[in-house]
Design a protein around this motif. Structure first.
Motif, short mmCIF file in Angstrom:
data_model
loop_
_atom_site.label_atom_id
_atom_site.label_comp_id
_atom_site.label_asym_id
_atom_site.label_seq_id
_atom_site.Cartn_x
_atom_site.Cartn_y
_atom_site.Cartn_z
N TYR A 198 14.19 44.77 47.34
CA TYR A 198 15.32 45.22 48.24
C TYR A 198 16.21 44.29 48.34
N CYS A 199 16.37 43.29 47.47
CA CYS A 199 17.65 42.48 47.60
C CYS A 199 18.84 43.08 47.20
N ASN A 200 19.94 42.98 47.84
CA ASN A 200 21.28 43.75 47.93
C ASN A 200 22.05 43.06 46.29
N CYS A 234 17.64 38.70 41.10
CA CYS A 234 17.95 38.80 42.48
C CYS A 234 18.52 37.72 43.00
N CYS A 235 18.84 37.42 44.47
CA CYS A 235 19.70 36.23 44.84
C CYS A 235 18.76 35.08 45.19
N ARG A 236 17.44 35.37 45.53
CA ARG A 236 16.43 34.35 45.81
C ARG A 236 16.58 33.93 47.15
N ASP A 237 17.76 34.31 47.93
CA ASP A 237 18.04 33.60 49.34
C ASP A 237 18.04 34.52 50.33
N CYS A 238 17.89 35.76 50.23
CA CYS A 238 18.15 36.76 51.58
C CYS A 238 16.66 36.93 52.00
N ARG A 239 16.67 37.62 53.12
CA ARG A 239 15.50 38.00 53.80
C ARG A 239 14.58 38.85 52.82
N PRO A 240 14.91 39.78 52.05
CA PRO A 240 14.01 40.40 51.23
C PRO A 240 13.37 39.44 49.92
N CYS A 241 14.47 38.50 49.49
CA CYS A 241 13.95 37.70 48.57
C CYS A 241 13.01 36.76 49.00
N LYS A 242 13.36 36.04 50.41
CA LYS A 242 12.35 35.17 50.85
C LYS A 242 11.10 35.82 51.25
ZN LIG Z 1 18.11 38.48 47.69
#
Ligand SMILES: [Zn+2]
Ligand SMILES: NC(=O)C1=CN([C@@H]2O[C@H](COP(=O)(O)OP(=O)(O)OC[C@H]3O[C@@H](n4cnc5c(N)ncnc54)[C@H](OP(=O)(O)O)[C@@H]3O)[C@@H](O)[C@H]2O)C=CC1
Ligand SMILES: O=C/C=C/c1ccc(O)c(O)c1
Ligand SMILES: [Zn+2]
Length: 360
Positions: free
Chosen positions: A114-116, A100-108
């Protein structure tokens, strides 16, 4: 595992080559173990209906060769230098996502499913450009963030279905505030996800109604799984008698079906939680949700935190999955039987006991 050169390990998996979905041995390489990677030797892997959808290209986005499998339990054989959570010998699990990106709202918010930019455990491309391949293989290499420890007290083959089916029912019950004892829940479709739905909901103290396409599973549902009631969806009298009685329904049907008969079963403010992966529009008329302020929603697996939670929940409540363990050379028959609704309730492949390197 197979041969090791300076950088990459050769492994054998069972891959689909086209949309017939037929699996056969396939050799490929794992990426070099990165600082945060865990290398696991696969012991068991469950067969989810999503694997059927994917190998048969039901969603139109399948890439081949494809090694499916996302209910993976294995033994750690190597860890990267920055791995702190795991060490060689640990029994661990891997589910549906491996990045996952670790930076988007779902990741945070620690709902990385739910990370795109999430990376699927197979039928996807990893950050190094290599295709991801799943758990019907001798080994996997996975970032430690997407690996969970299998707690003591859970047999590894029992744990496998919890990594998708188990967390898939646990997550929406938790998220939608449906863990309160005394709720009346419906489980629509008594398969791999559905049977865990009955068990988890019963353990939360719910009154559980199974809604099935036939009468075939009635005795098992009531006697073995502990359901409180059983409805056959085609029986109009039974369905009418149960109108307005459920706080929620977990809908696991994997094919197109009408929603209105199930919306009618919900009480005011009841929730229909869609789980099935269905690439066709589903329909309903608006009064079916307006008159009763009902919600149609969906949910996708669960977070890594929830995966750890459901494993511990099952230990604490003494829950097990109901499985049929098969060897790798039975996998094509198992996929066919799953597709024709002939399994009680999850196939788990004994990958470690199948000598799959010898078949390559
Ligand atoms: Zn993410
Ligand atoms: N949202 C998410 O995160 C997840 C979604 N899924 C999806 O959920 C769905 C269910 O998965 P899973 O439980 O593994 O599937 P199973 O095949 O094990 O169970 C599905 C159940 O649906 C009922 N059913 C009704 N019509 C059909 C039909 N035509 N063919 C097959 N079954 C039918 C059957 O129950 P009965 O006999 O009682 O009618 C069957 O047992 C799939 O679409 C899967 O991709 C899976 C995991 C996670
Ligand atoms: O079995 C787990 C994956 C479920 C899933 C849900 C939604 C979707 O679009 C998928 O491709 C898979
Ligand atoms: Zn799944």
């Amino acid at each position: 595992m197979g041969s090791v050169d300076a950088s990459e390990t050769t492994v054998t998996g069972w891959a689909a080559r086209d949309a017939t979905g037929h699996l056969s041995p396939y050799t490929y390489t794992l990426r070099k173990t990165g600082p945060e990677d865990v290398v696991l030797k696969v012991k068991y892997c469950g067969i989810c209906h999503t694997d059927v959808h994917q190998v048969k290209n039901d969603l139109g986005a399948s890439k081949y060769p494809m090694v499916p499998g996302h209910e993976v339990v294995g033994e750690v054989v190597e860890v990267g230098p920055e791995v702190s959570k795991f060490r060689a010998g640990d029994v661990v699990g891997v589910g549906v996502i491996v990045g996952c990106c670790r930076d988007c709202r779902p990741c945070k918010a620690n709902v990385e499913q739910y990370c795109n930019k999430k990376i699927w455990s197979y039928n996807d491309v990893y950050t190094d450009g290599k295709p991801t391949q799943g758990g019907f293989a001798s080994a996997m290499v996975v970032d430690q963030k997407f690996v969970v420890k299998i707690p003591a007290g859970l047999a590894p083959e029992q744990a496998a279905p919890l990594l998708c089916a188990g967390v898939t029912v646990y997550s929406p019950l938790k998220h939608f505030g449906l863990m309160t004892p005394g709720l009346r829940g419906g489980i629509l479709g008594l398969g791999g996800v559905g049977h865990m739905g009955v068990k988890v909901a019963k353990s939360m103290g719910h009154h559980v109604t199974v809604i099935s396409s036939s009468n075939k599973k009635r005795a098992e549902a009531m006697d073995d799984l502990g359901a409180d009631a059983y409805l056959v969806s085609s029986d109009a009298d039974q369905m009418a008698a149960a109108a307005d009685s459920l706080d929620y329904i977990i809908d696991t049907v994997p094919v197109k079906h009408p929603l209105e008969p199930y919306l009618a079963l919900l009480k005011m403010d009841g929730k229909l939680v869609l789980m099935g992966v269905i690439a066709e529009p589903l329909s309903f008329v608006s009064p079916m949700v307006m008159l009763g302020r009902k919600t149609i929603t969906g949910s996708f697996i669960g977070s890594m935190d929830e995966t750890e939670e459901v494993l511990q929940f099952c230990v604490d409540k003494g829950l097990t999955s109901q499985i049929e363990v098969v060897k790798m050379d039975y996998v094509n028959q198992a996929f066919e039987r799953l597709e024709r609704n002939d399994v009680r309730y999850r196939f788990v492949v004994d990958v470690g006991g199948s000598n799959i390197e010898d078949a390559a």
